[in-house]
Design a protein around this motif. Structure first.
Motif, mmCIF file in Angstrom:
data_model
loop_
_atom_site.group_PDB
_atom_site.id
_atom_site.type_symbol
_atom_site.label_atom_id
_atom_site.label_comp_id
_atom_site.label_asym_id
_atom_site.label_seq_id
_atom_site.Cartn_x
_atom_site.Cartn_y
_atom_site.Cartn_z
ATOM 1 N N LEU A 53 -9.356 -2.752 3.138
ATOM 2 C CA LEU A 53 -8.741 -1.811 1.960
ATOM 3 C C LEU A 53 -7.688 -0.859 3.080
ATOM 4 O O LEU A 53 -6.563 -0.709 2.508
ATOM 5 C CB LEU A 53 -9.581 -0.876 1.681
ATOM 6 N N ALA A 262 -6.177 -6.424 -0.387
ATOM 7 C CA ALA A 262 -6.811 -5.872 -1.572
ATOM 8 C C ALA A 262 -7.724 -6.498 -2.340
ATOM 9 O O ALA A 262 -8.848 -5.922 -2.565
ATOM 10 C CB ALA A 262 -5.773 -5.112 -2.283
ATOM 11 N N THR A 279 -9.304 1.290 -4.500
ATOM 12 C CA THR A 279 -8.396 0.556 -4.035
ATOM 13 C C THR A 279 -6.885 1.053 -4.922
ATOM 14 O O THR A 279 -5.926 1.083 -4.330
ATOM 15 C CB THR A 279 -8.450 -0.819 -4.242
ATOM 16 N N THR A 283 -3.732 3.042 -3.433
ATOM 17 C CA THR A 283 -2.298 2.362 -3.642
ATOM 18 C C THR A 283 -1.338 3.534 -4.347
ATOM 19 O O THR A 283 -0.359 3.787 -3.996
ATOM 20 C CB THR A 283 -2.479 1.203 -4.710
#
Length: 445
Positions: A53, A262, A279, A283
């Motif tokens: 990640l 990811a 995640t 992002t």
């Protein structure tokens, strides 16, 4: 009757005793070792997914920028689409008009005109006052010339012809630069080693045809050699071409690598839903950081451009126009990240998420009897939807994600449209499942 033999130690090579009973101490030790192994396995998976990640989040802004640069630099149509609005921007038009007007006025020798007029008047015996008046006409005459040129240039720049010329000029120049950087050698500008050459083959053929048509039959014997003109020697051309090749690779594979990292982070995590939420949130944060960075770069760029070279409003228009697709892509990814995190949270055990799911179930359950009383019967299709609601919901989300993936340069509006369609489809599927016939005593969905 044979006496019972004493129980001895089990034979290591023989079969296990089927009547062996595990003691409480052995059971506790087994459970302890099992929990310890599970904890170690969980920690290993969590460490691996966290590393994946972190790599994905660090690469996310670079992947977006690399894809944008590669798309703008290597695609002539995309580049022309990027710079086309500049021809219609008022600030840019004003800067072009002022620049062209200054160039034209500089080439007009107004002083020579007034001096000639004053000399002619003096030779004709005009009074000294008339001669002095002719000499003082330089400033008004220059202003009049500038006003006339400004009107003419403004009329041309504001017309459709300028926009067409602007796009065509940018298309030709960008195609020539791409051809030179890629070394393809199929355009008018070609790179040979460290030399940039202009290909004149079509021009030579056209000149030869026109000379022959004009009666110069000897022109048909023009040789096909020397059809190139060396424009300049580029010592750094090889490095520029190498950078272009690296950019092609990064712009294509860096976004793919980021998405794969990811996805692996979510897949290897012990709790998939939690990692998906983390995640998506990470992002979104990185996209927000990229937007802030673009704003900072904009300020630095505007401070570095002197007003004599380009007015501040025109410089701002140029920067905003060039990076607008990058900004749009970043905003789109930010919105997608927020939606993904929200959906993952709504599937979790949180109290607000459970309240939303309960309200949705109650709403569809209440709509079922109303639809059946209204004569809506979905039959076996409704039963199938009711029995496989998790699959239908996942299929709707997957279809929406696939549409966004295949969409060419999606915007925030495109994301909102896809999300609205997916929600509408889910609502329709829920109503069809609620209208399915129920067995006696069976509860609603």
């Amino acid at each position: 009757m044979k006496p019972a033999s004493a129980a001895g130690p089990p034979d290591p090579g023989g079969p296990a005793d089927p009547h062996y009973v595990v003691t409480a101490e052995e059971r506790a030790e087994y459970e302890r070792l099992r929990r310890h192994a599970a904890v170690r396995h969980r920690r290993t998976r969590l460490a691996g997914s966290s590393a994946l990640l972190l790599a994905a989040l660090l690469l996310a802004p670079a992947a977006v920028v690399a894809a944008w640069i590669q798309d703008t630099v290597s695609d002539t149509d995309r580049y022309v689409e990027t710079v086309a609005p500049l021809a219609s921007d008022p600030a840019v038009q004003e800067a072009v008009v002022n620049r062209l007007t200054d160039r034209v006025v500089e080439n007009v020798d107004v002083g020579a005109v007034t001096d000639s007029l004053a000399g002619a008047l003096q030779d004709a015996g005009a009074p000294p006052r008339a001669v002095e008046g002719a000499e003082s006409l330089e400033v008004p005459l220059r202003d009049a010339v500038r006003a006339a040129v400004d009107r003419t240039v403004s009329r041309v720049i504001a017309g459709d012809e300028f926009r067409q010329v602007w796009e065509e000029a940018n298309r030709r120049s960008h195609a020539a630069v791409v051809t030179m950087l890629t070394g393809a050698g199929t355009g008018a500008v070609r790179a040979e080693g460290g030399t940039v050459e202009l290909q004149l083959g079509e021009v030579v053929d056209r000149v030869r045809e026109q000379l022959v048509d004009a009666g110069f039959e000897k022109a048909a014997a023009l040789p096909d050699t020397d059809r190139t003109v060396t424009l300049f020697q580029a010592e750094e051309l090889g490095r520029a071409q190498d950078a272009m090749r690296v950019l092609d690779v990064l712009g294509t594979w860096l976004p793919v690598l980021t998405v794969v990292l990811a996805a692996l982070a979510v897949w290897t995590a012990p709790a998939h839903r939690v990692m998906l939420t983390v995640t998506a949130t990470g992002t979104g944060v990185m996209m927000a950081v990229l937007l802030v960075a673009l704003a900072v770069v904009r300020r630095v760029y505007l401070d570095s451009v002197p007003p004599t070279a380009l007015p501040p409003d025109a410089a701002a228009a140029v920067y905003d126009t060039f990076v607008r697709f990058l900004r749009d892509s970043t905003r789109t990814l930010l919105v997608v990240s927020v939606i993904t995190a929200l959906v993952a949270y709504l599937y979790g055990p949180g109290r607000p998420a459970r309240a939303v799911r309960t309200a949705a179930r109650r709403g569809t359950a209440a709509a079922g009897p109303v639809l059946r009383r209204a004569g809506v019967r979905t039959g076996s299709t409704g039963r199938l939807l009711a029995d496989h609601q998790a699959w239908t919901t996942g299929g709707a989300f997957a279809a929406g994600a696939l549409v966004l993936l295949l969409w060419n340069h999606p915007t925030v509006g495109a994301v909102a449209l896809v999300v609205g369609v997916v929600l509408a489809v889910l609502a329709v599927l829920a109503l069809l499942a609620a209208a399915a016939p129920r067995a006696p005593g069976e509860a609603g969905p």
